[in-house]
Design a protein around this motif. Structure first.
Motif, PDB file in Angstrom:
ATOM      1  N   LEU A 201       0.832  -1.205   0.000  1.00  0.00           N
ATOM      2  CA  LEU A 201       0.000   0.000   0.000  1.00  0.00           C
ATOM      3  C   LEU A 201       0.867   1.256   0.000  1.00  0.00           C
ATOM      4  CD1 LEU A 201      -2.725  -1.153   2.551  1.00  0.00           C
ATOM      5  CD2 LEU A 201      -2.841  -1.182   0.054  1.00  0.00           C
ATOM      6  N   LEU A 202       1.954   1.229   0.750  1.00  0.00           N
ATOM      7  CA  LEU A 202       2.860   2.382   0.756  1.00  0.00           C
ATOM      8  C   LEU A 202       3.545   2.529  -0.600  1.00  0.00           C
ATOM      9  CD1 LEU A 202       4.420   2.061   4.323  1.00  0.00           C
ATOM     10  CD2 LEU A 202       3.062   3.976   3.471  1.00  0.00           C
ATOM     11  N   LEU A 203       3.883   1.416  -1.237  1.00  0.00           N
ATOM     12  CA  LEU A 203       4.464   1.495  -2.581  1.00  0.00           C
ATOM     13  C   LEU A 203       3.462   2.104  -3.558  1.00  0.00           C
ATOM     14  CD1 LEU A 203       6.339  -1.947  -2.779  1.00  0.00           C
ATOM     15  CD2 LEU A 203       7.320   0.332  -2.411  1.00  0.00           C
ATOM     16  N   MET A 204       2.180   1.739  -3.412  1.00  0.00           N
ATOM     17  CA  MET A 204       1.134   2.346  -4.244  1.00  0.00           C
ATOM     18  C   MET A 204       1.068   3.845  -4.011  1.00  0.00           C
ATOM     19  SD  MET A 204      -2.946   1.419  -4.404  1.00  0.00           S
ATOM     20  CE  MET A 204      -3.257   1.937  -2.705  1.00  0.00           C
ATOM     21  N   MET A 205       1.234   4.243  -2.748  1.00  0.00           N
ATOM     22  CA  MET A 205       1.215   5.672  -2.421  1.00  0.00           C
ATOM     23  C   MET A 205       2.364   6.396  -3.109  1.00  0.00           C
ATOM     24  SD  MET A 205       2.279   7.639   0.985  1.00  0.00           S
ATOM     25  CE  MET A 205       3.909   7.570   0.277  1.00  0.00           C
ATOM     26  N   PHE A 206       3.556   5.786  -3.104  1.00  0.00           N
ATOM     27  CA  PHE A 206       4.706   6.420  -3.745  1.00  0.00           C
ATOM     28  C   PHE A 206       4.494   6.550  -5.254  1.00  0.00           C
ATOM     29  CE2 PHE A 206       7.127   5.127   0.127  1.00  0.00           C
ATOM     30  CZ  PHE A 206       7.606   6.386   0.444  1.00  0.00           C
ATOM     31  N   VAL A 207       3.841   5.566  -5.849  1.00  0.00           N
ATOM     32  CA  VAL A 207       3.530   5.669  -7.280  1.00  0.00           C
ATOM     33  C   VAL A 207       2.590   6.845  -7.528  1.00  0.00           C
ATOM     34  CG1 VAL A 207       2.384   4.551  -9.240  1.00  0.00           C
ATOM     35  CG2 VAL A 207       3.916   3.229  -7.768  1.00  0.00           C
ATOM     36  N   ALA A 208       1.555   6.969  -6.672  1.00  0.00           N
ATOM     37  CA  ALA A 208       0.572   8.036  -6.833  1.00  0.00           C
ATOM     38  C   ALA A 208       1.217   9.414  -6.684  1.00  0.00           C
ATOM     39  CB  ALA A 208      -0.553   7.867  -5.811  1.00  0.00           C
ATOM     40  N   ILE A 209       2.000   9.603  -5.637  1.00  0.00           N
ATOM     41  CA  ILE A 209       2.622  10.914  -5.435  1.00  0.00           C
ATOM     42  C   ILE A 209       3.720  11.142  -6.471  1.00  0.00           C
ATOM     43  CG2 ILE A 209       4.427  10.198  -3.798  1.00  0.00           C
ATOM     44  CD1 ILE A 209       2.220  13.378  -3.614  1.00  0.00           C
ATOM     45  N   GLY A 210       4.339  10.059  -6.944  1.00  0.00           N
ATOM     46  CA  GLY A 210       5.353  10.193  -7.993  1.00  0.00           C
ATOM     47  C   GLY A 210       4.755  10.730  -9.287  1.00  0.00           C
ATOM     48  N   ILE A 211       3.536  10.300  -9.605  1.00  0.00           N
ATOM     49  CA  ILE A 211       2.851  10.806 -10.799  1.00  0.00           C
ATOM     50  C   ILE A 211       2.596  12.309 -10.662  1.00  0.00           C
ATOM     51  CG2 ILE A 211       0.677  10.714 -12.102  1.00  0.00           C
ATOM     52  CD1 ILE A 211       0.585   7.709 -11.438  1.00  0.00           C
ATOM     53  N   ARG A 212       2.165  12.739  -9.470  1.00  0.00           N
ATOM     54  CA  ARG A 212       1.910  14.166  -9.232  1.00  0.00           C
ATOM     55  C   ARG A 212       3.203  14.979  -9.355  1.00  0.00           C
ATOM     56  NH1 ARG A 212      -3.031  16.073  -9.467  1.00  0.00           N
ATOM     57  NH2 ARG A 212      -2.581  17.671  -7.903  1.00  0.00           N
TER      58      ARG A 212
ATOM     59  N   ASN B 292       5.942  14.156 -11.001  1.00  0.00           N
ATOM     60  CA  ASN B 292       6.404  14.126 -12.388  1.00  0.00           C
ATOM     61  C   ASN B 292       5.642  15.137 -13.246  1.00  0.00           C
ATOM     62  OD1 ASN B 292       7.936  12.791 -14.648  1.00  0.00           O
ATOM     63  ND2 ASN B 292       5.849  12.339 -15.319  1.00  0.00           N
ATOM     64  N   ASN B 293       4.349  15.298 -12.958  1.00  0.00           N
ATOM     65  CA  ASN B 293       3.531  16.207 -13.762  1.00  0.00           C
ATOM     66  C   ASN B 293       3.648  17.668 -13.324  1.00  0.00           C
ATOM     67  OD1 ASN B 293       2.560  14.081 -15.316  1.00  0.00           O
ATOM     68  ND2 ASN B 293       0.747  13.784 -14.037  1.00  0.00           N
ATOM     69  N   TYR B 294       3.780  17.884 -12.018  1.00  0.00           N
ATOM     70  CA  TYR B 294       3.687  19.259 -11.506  1.00  0.00           C
ATOM     71  C   TYR B 294       4.865  19.679 -10.632  1.00  0.00           C
ATOM     72  CZ  TYR B 294      -1.093  18.208 -12.901  1.00  0.00           C
ATOM     73  OH  TYR B 294      -2.205  17.822 -13.607  1.00  0.00           O
ATOM     74  N   GLY B 295       5.852  18.819 -10.458  1.00  0.00           N
ATOM     75  CA  GLY B 295       7.005  19.178  -9.652  1.00  0.00           C
ATOM     76  C   GLY B 295       6.761  19.006  -8.165  1.00  0.00           C
ATOM     77  N   VAL B 296       7.797  19.321  -7.394  1.00  0.00           N
ATOM     78  CA  VAL B 296       7.731  19.197  -5.934  1.00  0.00           C
ATOM     79  C   VAL B 296       7.208  20.500  -5.335  1.00  0.00           C
ATOM     80  CG1 VAL B 296       9.042  18.781  -3.816  1.00  0.00           C
ATOM     81  CG2 VAL B 296       9.670  17.593  -5.925  1.00  0.00           C
ATOM     82  N   THR B 297       6.260  20.372  -4.424  1.00  0.00           N
ATOM     83  CA  THR B 297       5.842  21.487  -3.577  1.00  0.00           C
ATOM     84  C   THR B 297       6.021  21.033  -2.125  1.00  0.00           C
ATOM     85  OG1 THR B 297       3.540  20.743  -3.510  1.00  0.00           O
ATOM     86  CG2 THR B 297       4.140  22.319  -5.253  1.00  0.00           C
ATOM     87  N   GLU B 298       5.856  21.959  -1.192  1.00  0.00           N
ATOM     88  CA  GLU B 298       6.023  21.605   0.218  1.00  0.00           C
ATOM     89  C   GLU B 298       5.102  20.455   0.619  1.00  0.00           C
ATOM     90  OE1 GLU B 298       8.026  25.405  -0.149  1.00  0.00           O
ATOM     91  OE2 GLU B 298       6.092  24.680  -0.849  1.00  0.00           O
ATOM     92  N   ASN B 299       3.842  20.509   0.201  1.00  0.00           N
ATOM     93  CA  ASN B 299       2.893  19.459   0.589  1.00  0.00           C
ATOM     94  C   ASN B 299       3.327  18.101   0.060  1.00  0.00           C
ATOM     95  OD1 ASN B 299       1.262  21.213   1.961  1.00  0.00           O
ATOM     96  ND2 ASN B 299      -0.146  21.570   0.265  1.00  0.00           N
ATOM     97  N   ARG B 300       3.750  18.040  -1.193  1.00  0.00           N
ATOM     98  CA  ARG B 300       4.194  16.759  -1.762  1.00  0.00           C
ATOM     99  C   ARG B 300       5.488  16.290  -1.112  1.00  0.00           C
ATOM    100  NH1 ARG B 300       3.037  19.654  -7.246  1.00  0.00           N
ATOM    101  NH2 ARG B 300       0.775  19.556  -7.209  1.00  0.00           N
ATOM    102  N   TYR B 301       6.351  17.235  -0.772  1.00  0.00           N
ATOM    103  CA  TYR B 301       7.597  16.887  -0.083  1.00  0.00           C
ATOM    104  C   TYR B 301       7.285  16.218   1.256  1.00  0.00           C
ATOM    105  CZ  TYR B 301      12.101  17.654   2.300  1.00  0.00           C
ATOM    106  OH  TYR B 301      13.267  17.503   3.001  1.00  0.00           O
ATOM    107  N   PHE B 302       6.373  16.805   2.021  1.00  0.00           N
ATOM    108  CA  PHE B 302       6.038  16.240   3.327  1.00  0.00           C
ATOM    109  C   PHE B 302       5.368  14.874   3.184  1.00  0.00           C
ATOM    110  CE2 PHE B 302       5.924  20.847   4.780  1.00  0.00           C
ATOM    111  CZ  PHE B 302       7.151  20.748   5.436  1.00  0.00           C
TER     112      PHE B 302
END
Length: 584
Positions: free
Chosen positions: A297-308, A310-320
């Protein structure tokens, strides 16, 4: 007699709490006093004064966990001389002063999130320090603190309820005015002065032995028969969703990452709390299998946030999200592979990670700025608008997607950082130049506060006497959400939130229609440079009449923004007023 003994015991406990933690409790008390002052004077002083008081309150609040940490360090068995204790307290005071002047010099996203992280880290260290050396039953110690906190909240609510009822009775039976600020101040005194004293009275001492027998039975039942089954059901739902993803090949974005992350974090907290109960077969199986179930499930989470990302870059919220996800998977692997686990690792590692995430070149702010710069340059290099790593005026039309992405990057930097954090922009670039350089108009939030100045007038007086004189009716009107006032189906008053237009109807016939915007603009221009204490209430009164009626408007609050470059360009957000109507 038993009741008397109980009261004496309670008072003795509170006294010992004050004696044991005098410095920390002084900070909680001072914080409460400053917040009470803010609440009671916020309508009487300018925004700069309120801002200073808010930053003072935040600094004092930070002193509470800081001096708690000092106290438990002094009690931890380390041989600290009296001189060193005094020096430590003075250094801590210097740290707080430095924090106020350097890290809280203004309240923005960076300073507030950094303050939150430092505060959280200090509270986590307060948990860890007494058990940093070899001691057993750390989990039971934390459970005991958690139980004490729950009891403290119950006591605080009960105490405040009694005081609030007393104030209400005084107001209604004796006609003594009791303002809403007094109720809020009473609650703050209870939660900011009484509650910390009561809470700290239950903190175990360094030499106090804690064993499994002190594990609260009610808490055990809550975890074993309510929380753990709920986590099991939620895990099953996430796995069904995971199977759906594998079948449809549609990888998740956005919300699912947060759902998995919070689920994993709560699961880890539950694993921590149930560790002392692992002799129970149900608990033992749960501790064995839940960490393994969390990995996919955590690996699935990393895939999901990785897509975000990749598309929109890192922001503070995604970093956290990424950092907390890495911490979660690290703790899960620790539970899987480490036999003799030390659960003190959980809060200690989280405290360290929290501090690292907000300070240094690897912090969320630095990484986010670098990521957005990289996205920005990737887009502009598609077009002939960059020379020697600097943007030049654009003559080529940008694709719609690229325009939206560039605007999003500019808006992000403008709102949360500085526009010049984008290195490719010219040194004198402002958002007004967006169309010249990129061919589109910058779209920010409703207000860009680097371009607009906020203003507010508040003349509310709960004890104010309104003379009706030659008027028949008095209405109190709040200028939001198109408020409508109706009197006996005869007289209707409507204030439009958008254009601040007052429309008065009598027997469904319009007898008055006027926008208040010109009046409000005139009031602001006349009073914008006058200190609050020197405002003339008469300047906030407006008279008008026609063949049908005469009206008198007493403005109680006015708030809005004006453009810094053009102070005459004014937008009114909200008004609050008394309306007196005299029919002819």
């Amino acid at each position: 007699m038993n009741l008397l003994k109980l009261i004496k015991s309670g008072i003795s406990g509170l006294y010992l709490s004050i004696k044991r933690f005098p410095y920390a409790l002084s900070f909680s008390t001072l914080t409460t006093i400053v917040i009470i002052i803010i609440i009671n004077i916020e309508n009487s002083y300018d925004l700069v004064t309120i801002d200073v008081l808010e930053r003072i309150a935040m600094t004092l609040a930070l002193g509470f966990p800081l001096y708690l940490c000092l106290k438990v360090i002094f009690e931890s068995g380390i041989n600290v001389s009296g001189r060193n204790k005094i020096g430590s307290r003075l250094l801590s005071a210097v740290f707080l002063l430095s924090y106020y002047f350097i890290l809280l010099n203004e309240l923005d996203m960076v300073s507030i999130s950094r303050y939150t992280a430092v505060t959280l880290a200090l509270y986590l260290l307060f948990l860890v320090i007494p058990y940093f050396y070899k001691r057993n039953n750390f989990e039971i110690y934390v459970v005991k603190l958690f139980s004490r906190l729950s009891i403290t909240l119950i006591y605080a609510v009960v105490l405040y309820s009694g005081l609030a009822i007393t104030l209400f009775t005084i107001n209604k039976l004796l006609n003594i005015p009791v303002t809403s600020e007094l109720y809020v101040s009473t609650w703050l005194i209870v939660i900011g002065i009484f509650a910390p004293i009561f809470l700290l009275a239950g903190i175990p001492r360094q030499n106090e032995i804690i064993d499994i027998k002190e594990y609260p039975k009610l808490f055990e039942i809550l975890l074993l028969y309510i929380v753990m089954p709920l986590i099991t059901v939620y895990t099953s739902i996430l796995y069904i969703y995971f199977v759906k993803i594998l079948i449809t090949r549609l990888w998740p974005e956005g919300l699912v990452a947060h759902l998995v992350l919070w689920y994993a974090s709560i699961s880890i907290i539950v694993l921590f709390f149930i560790s002392p109960l692992r002799k129970n077969n149900w608990v033992s199986s749960f501790i064995l299998w839940l960490p393994r179930a969390l990995i996919p499930l955590l690996l699935m989470m990393f895939v999901a946030i990785g897509i975000r990302i990749n598309n929109y870059g890192v922001t503070e919220n995604r970093y956290f999200v990424v950092i907390l996800g890495l911490w979660s998977i690290g703790i899960v692997l620790y539970y899987i592979f480490k036999r003799n686990r030390k659960n003190i690792i959980l809060p200690l590692s989280l405290a360290i990670l929290t501090i690292l995430s907000v300070f240094g070149p690897w912090s969320s702010y630095s990484v986010s700025i670098q990521s957005q710069n990289k996205r920005f340059e990737e887009i502009v290099r598609k077009y002939d608008i960059i020379e020697d790593n600097t943007i030049v005026n654009n003559t080529e039309k940008l694709a719609t997607d690229d325009r939206e992405e560039l605007n999003a990057i500019l808006r992000y930097s403008y709102q949360y950082h500085q526009i010049d954090d984008i290195k490719s922009l010219p040194a004198d670039f402002t958002t007004d130049d967006t169309e010249d350089y990129f061919g589109f108009t910058f779209k920010g939030n409703r207000y860009d506060f680097n371009k607009h100045q906020y203003f507010s007038y508040n003349l509310i007086n709960n004890n104010r006497i309104i003379k009706l004189e030659n008027y028949d009716y008095l209405f109190t009107i709040h200028g939001y959400n198109n408020e409508i006032k109706q009197l006996n189906n005869l007289l209707t008053v409507n204030l439009n939130d958008l254009n601040k237009k007052i429309i008065i109807m009598e027997n469904d016939i319009e007898i008055y229609n006027r926008s208040l915007l010109p009046v409000l603009k005139e009031i602001h221009l006349k009073n914008k440079n006058i200190p609050y204490e020197k405002l003339n209430p008469e300047d906030f009164i407006f008279f008008d009449e026609n063949k049908n009626l005469s009206i008198k408007i007493i403005f109680r609050t006015i708030s809005g923004t004006s453009e810094i470059s053009n102070p005459n360009a004014i937008n009114i957000d909200n008004i609050n007023l008394y309306l007196l109507i005299g029919l002819k």
